[in-house]
Motif scaffolding. Structure first.
Motif, PDB file in Angstrom:
ATOM      1  N   PRO A  53       0.861  -0.938  -0.133  1.00  0.00           N
ATOM      2  CA  PRO A  53      -0.081  -0.025  -0.059  1.00  0.00           C
ATOM      3  C   PRO A  53       0.899   0.978   0.024  1.00  0.00           C
ATOM      4  CG  PRO A  53      -0.042  -0.960   2.145  1.00  0.00           C
ATOM      5  CD  PRO A  53       1.007  -2.022   1.173  1.00  0.00           C
ATOM      6  N   LYS A  54       1.324   1.597  -1.331  1.00  0.00           N
ATOM      7  CA  LYS A  54       2.288   2.779  -1.461  1.00  0.00           C
ATOM      8  C   LYS A  54       1.865   4.006  -0.633  1.00  0.00           C
ATOM      9  CE  LYS A  54       4.983   5.406  -4.706  1.00  0.00           C
ATOM     10  NZ  LYS A  54       5.231   5.532  -6.223  1.00  0.00           N
ATOM     11  N   GLN A  55       0.465   4.491  -1.006  1.00  0.00           N
ATOM     12  CA  GLN A  55       0.122   5.617  -0.017  1.00  0.00           C
ATOM     13  C   GLN A  55       0.280   5.663   1.151  1.00  0.00           C
ATOM     14  OE1 GLN A  55      -0.014   8.413  -2.135  1.00  0.00           O
ATOM     15  NE2 GLN A  55       0.446   7.066  -3.492  1.00  0.00           N
ATOM     16  N   LYS A  56      -0.045   4.380   1.871  1.00  0.00           N
ATOM     17  CA  LYS A  56      -0.037   4.418   3.258  1.00  0.00           C
ATOM     18  C   LYS A  56       1.402   4.594   3.863  1.00  0.00           C
ATOM     19  CE  LYS A  56      -3.688   1.362   4.833  1.00  0.00           C
ATOM     20  NZ  LYS A  56      -4.203  -0.079   5.290  1.00  0.00           N
ATOM     21  N   VAL A  57       2.359   3.806   3.012  1.00  0.00           N
ATOM     22  CA  VAL A  57       3.892   4.104   3.435  1.00  0.00           C
ATOM     23  C   VAL A  57       4.307   5.460   3.146  1.00  0.00           C
ATOM     24  CG1 VAL A  57       6.136   3.511   2.689  1.00  0.00           C
ATOM     25  CG2 VAL A  57       4.541   1.728   2.702  1.00  0.00           C
ATOM     26  N   LEU A  58       3.887   6.091   2.446  1.00  0.00           N
ATOM     27  CA  LEU A  58       4.148   7.648   2.025  1.00  0.00           C
ATOM     28  C   LEU A  58       3.471   8.453   2.919  1.00  0.00           C
ATOM     29  CD1 LEU A  58       4.016   7.998  -1.881  1.00  0.00           C
ATOM     30  CD2 LEU A  58       5.915   7.468  -0.683  1.00  0.00           C
ATOM     31  N   ARG A  59       2.554   8.259   3.643  1.00  0.00           N
ATOM     32  CA  ARG A  59       1.799   8.823   4.636  1.00  0.00           C
ATOM     33  C   ARG A  59       2.667   8.883   5.921  1.00  0.00           C
ATOM     34  NH1 ARG A  59      -3.171   7.387   2.624  1.00  0.00           N
ATOM     35  NH2 ARG A  59      -3.341   5.727   4.146  1.00  0.00           N
ATOM     36  N   LEU A  60       3.379   7.778   5.935  1.00  0.00           N
ATOM     37  CA  LEU A  60       4.303   7.587   7.315  1.00  0.00           C
ATOM     38  C   LEU A  60       5.060   8.606   7.261  1.00  0.00           C
ATOM     39  CD1 LEU A  60       4.806   3.772   7.917  1.00  0.00           C
ATOM     40  CD2 LEU A  60       3.378   5.235   9.207  1.00  0.00           C
ATOM     41  N   PHE A  61       5.823   8.986   6.156  1.00  0.00           N
ATOM     42  CA  PHE A  61       6.900   9.884   6.047  1.00  0.00           C
ATOM     43  C   PHE A  61       6.740  11.138   6.082  1.00  0.00           C
ATOM     44  CE2 PHE A  61       8.674   5.742   4.739  1.00  0.00           C
ATOM     45  CZ  PHE A  61      10.057   6.040   4.868  1.00  0.00           C
ATOM     46  N   ASP A  62       5.354  11.739   6.072  1.00  0.00           N
ATOM     47  CA  ASP A  62       5.130  13.254   6.604  1.00  0.00           C
ATOM     48  C   ASP A  62       5.210  13.270   8.304  1.00  0.00           C
ATOM     49  OD1 ASP A  62       2.687  12.383   7.662  1.00  0.00           O
ATOM     50  OD2 ASP A  62       1.424  12.763   5.988  1.00  0.00           O
ATOM     51  N   CYS A  63       5.208  12.158   8.997  1.00  0.00           N
ATOM     52  CA  CYS A  63       5.486  11.900  10.391  1.00  0.00           C
ATOM     53  C   CYS A  63       4.322  12.792  11.074  1.00  0.00           C
ATOM     54  CB  CYS A  63       6.771  12.653  10.608  1.00  0.00           C
ATOM     55  SG  CYS A  63       8.102  11.838  10.143  1.00  0.00           S
ATOM     56  N   GLU A  64       3.289  13.057  10.382  1.00  0.00           N
ATOM     57  CA  GLU A  64       2.090  13.822  11.301  1.00  0.00           C
ATOM     58  C   GLU A  64       1.657  12.575  12.317  1.00  0.00           C
ATOM     59  OE1 GLU A  64      -1.069  15.174   8.542  1.00  0.00           O
ATOM     60  OE2 GLU A  64       0.527  16.713   7.522  1.00  0.00           O
ATOM     61  N   PHE A  65       1.583  11.558  11.940  1.00  0.00           N
ATOM     62  CA  PHE A  65       0.970  10.328  12.845  1.00  0.00           C
ATOM     63  C   PHE A  65       2.069  10.599  14.269  1.00  0.00           C
ATOM     64  CE2 PHE A  65       4.956   8.284  11.282  1.00  0.00           C
ATOM     65  CZ  PHE A  65       5.376   7.444  12.456  1.00  0.00           C
ATOM     66  N   VAL A  66       3.133  11.015  14.135  1.00  0.00           N
ATOM     67  CA  VAL A  66       3.968  11.164  15.583  1.00  0.00           C
ATOM     68  C   VAL A  66       3.162  12.171  16.492  1.00  0.00           C
ATOM     69  CG1 VAL A  66       6.177  11.587  16.551  1.00  0.00           C
ATOM     70  CG2 VAL A  66       5.972  10.398  14.501  1.00  0.00           C
ATOM     71  N   SER A  67       2.837  13.176  15.922  1.00  0.00           N
ATOM     72  CA  SER A  67       2.191  14.319  16.957  1.00  0.00           C
ATOM     73  C   SER A  67       0.961  13.653  17.541  1.00  0.00           C
ATOM     74  CB  SER A  67       2.094  15.603  16.311  1.00  0.00           C
ATOM     75  OG  SER A  67       1.084  15.449  15.180  1.00  0.00           O
ATOM     76  N   LYS A  68       0.232  12.795  16.830  1.00  0.00           N
ATOM     77  CA  LYS A  68      -0.852  12.158  17.236  1.00  0.00           C
ATOM     78  C   LYS A  68      -0.818  10.956  18.338  1.00  0.00           C
ATOM     79  CE  LYS A  68      -3.127  14.023  12.671  1.00  0.00           C
ATOM     80  NZ  LYS A  68      -3.657  13.531  11.763  1.00  0.00           N
ATOM     81  N   HIS A  69       0.579  10.584  18.195  1.00  0.00           N
ATOM     82  CA  HIS A  69       0.793   9.239  19.145  1.00  0.00           C
ATOM     83  C   HIS A  69       0.162   8.168  18.540  1.00  0.00           C
ATOM     84  CE1 HIS A  69       1.959  12.380  21.858  1.00  0.00           C
ATOM     85  NE2 HIS A  69       1.082  12.617  22.184  1.00  0.00           N
ATOM     86  N   GLN A  70       0.364   7.961  17.103  1.00  0.00           N
ATOM     87  CA  GLN A  70      -0.292   6.712  16.439  1.00  0.00           C
ATOM     88  C   GLN A  70       0.899   5.796  16.083  1.00  0.00           C
ATOM     89  OE1 GLN A  70      -1.953   8.553  13.113  1.00  0.00           O
ATOM     90  NE2 GLN A  70      -3.951   9.121  14.267  1.00  0.00           N
ATOM     91  N   CYS A  71       0.577   4.535  15.691  1.00  0.00           N
ATOM     92  CA  CYS A  71       1.487   3.637  15.766  1.00  0.00           C
ATOM     93  C   CYS A  71       1.143   2.926  14.336  1.00  0.00           C
ATOM     94  CB  CYS A  71       1.466   2.521  16.515  1.00  0.00           C
ATOM     95  SG  CYS A  71       1.586   3.111  18.449  1.00  0.00           S
ATOM     96  N   ALA A  72       2.164   2.290  13.719  1.00  0.00           N
ATOM     97  CA  ALA A  72       2.161   1.322  12.547  1.00  0.00           C
ATOM     98  C   ALA A  72       3.008   0.087  12.704  1.00  0.00           C
ATOM     99  CB  ALA A  72       2.455   2.165  11.229  1.00  0.00           C
ATOM    100  N   VAL A  73       2.355  -1.033  11.957  1.00  0.00           N
ATOM    101  CA  VAL A  73       3.174  -2.393  12.065  1.00  0.00           C
ATOM    102  C   VAL A  73       3.244  -2.587  10.555  1.00  0.00           C
ATOM    103  CG1 VAL A  73       3.279  -4.608  12.635  1.00  0.00           C
ATOM    104  CG2 VAL A  73       2.261  -2.995  14.231  1.00  0.00           C
TER     105      VAL A  73
END
Length: 251
Positions: A89-109
């Motif tokens: 899922p390329k778009q999911k991977v690319l979204r990780l790299f904007d790092c916005e999930f970090v400020s929201k305390h989100q995770c990924a596996v």
């Protein structure tokens, strides 16, 4: 240079050293000579010197974050071949790299077989996060467990736990490649639980969620609790395909 100018010059050097304004210290003399020839305004001189110092400090801070993150040899997202995996899922991977999930305390596996580039992506993400000003810690799962096991035996567990709890982003590599005993499973769960809704985790694993119980000393209850915490504010990214380690290794 007059005696008074020399004295001022020496005092300025001492003050800049004391204030640790190293970039200004390195450049101000040459810049003043140049601006005198060009009749540049003092406001412009100050702007150049302060801008240079800010840039240098930002670069030094980034290099400190990279060193503290203990990242492997640098990998770039641009070098990852998204065409190789059978499915990603390329778009999911690319979204990780904007790092916005970090400020929201989100995770990924990141779930995928050996050689599908999971470590490449995790490493690249670590460098990008450091460049964005995020405090990162990278470790193989088994290395973290070994550190915490030794600390527990030595009575220093609370101190060593902070090493994996405090960073804004914890990158855990290679979950499932080696079996984890009861003590190790409990210690990893302590890290995940302590970071729950307060810090982000990205994990790479070769095991689908239904197999995590086998990894954690056949403890399905603990595995389920860990998955629940990771996935409550997170997402699984499944990478399917054969290993390309026979060619240009990326994992």
């Amino acid at each position: 240079m007059t005696p008074r100018e020399k004295k001022l010059h020496e005092q300025l050097q001492k003050d800049l050293q004391q204030l640790k304004l190293t970039s200004i210290l390195e450049q101000y003399s040459d810049l003043l000579d140049e601006t005198a020839r060009k009749n540049t305004s003092m406001l412009e001189v100050l702007s150049i010197l302060i801008g240079s110092e800010a840039t240098a400090r930002s670069e030094r801070a980034m290099q400190r974050r990279i060193a503290q993150a203990r990242l492997p040899r640098r990998k770039m997202l641009e070098d990852y071949n998204f065409e190789f995996p059978k499915k990603i899922p390329k778009q999911k991977v690319l979204r990780l790299f904007d790092c916005e999930f970090v400020s929201k305390h989100q995770c990924a596996v990141l779930i995928g077989g050996t050689g599908t580039g999971k470590t490449h992506l995790l490493t690249a993400l670590g460098y990008v996060a450091c460049e964005k000003g995020i405090r990162v810690r990278f470790t193989r799962v088994i290395d973290m467990i070994n550190v915490l096991t030794t600390a527990q035996i030595n009575g220093t567990l609370e101190k060593r736990l902070r090493e994996f709890v405090r960073p804004e982003l914890l990158l855990l590599d290679e979950l499932g490649y080696l079996p984890i005993d009861k003590r190790g499973a409990d210690l990893m769960f302590q890290v995940v639980a302590a970071r729950y809704e307060s810090g982000s985790i990205v994990v790479t694993t070769n095991r689908k969620f239904r197999e995590w119980g086998k990894t954690f000393d056949v403890d399905n209850t603990l595995a389920t609790a860990m998955i629940d915490r990771l996935m409550h504010h997170g997402e699984a990214i499944l990478i399917e395909g054969e290993s390309y380690r026979t060619g240009d290794s990326s994992d």
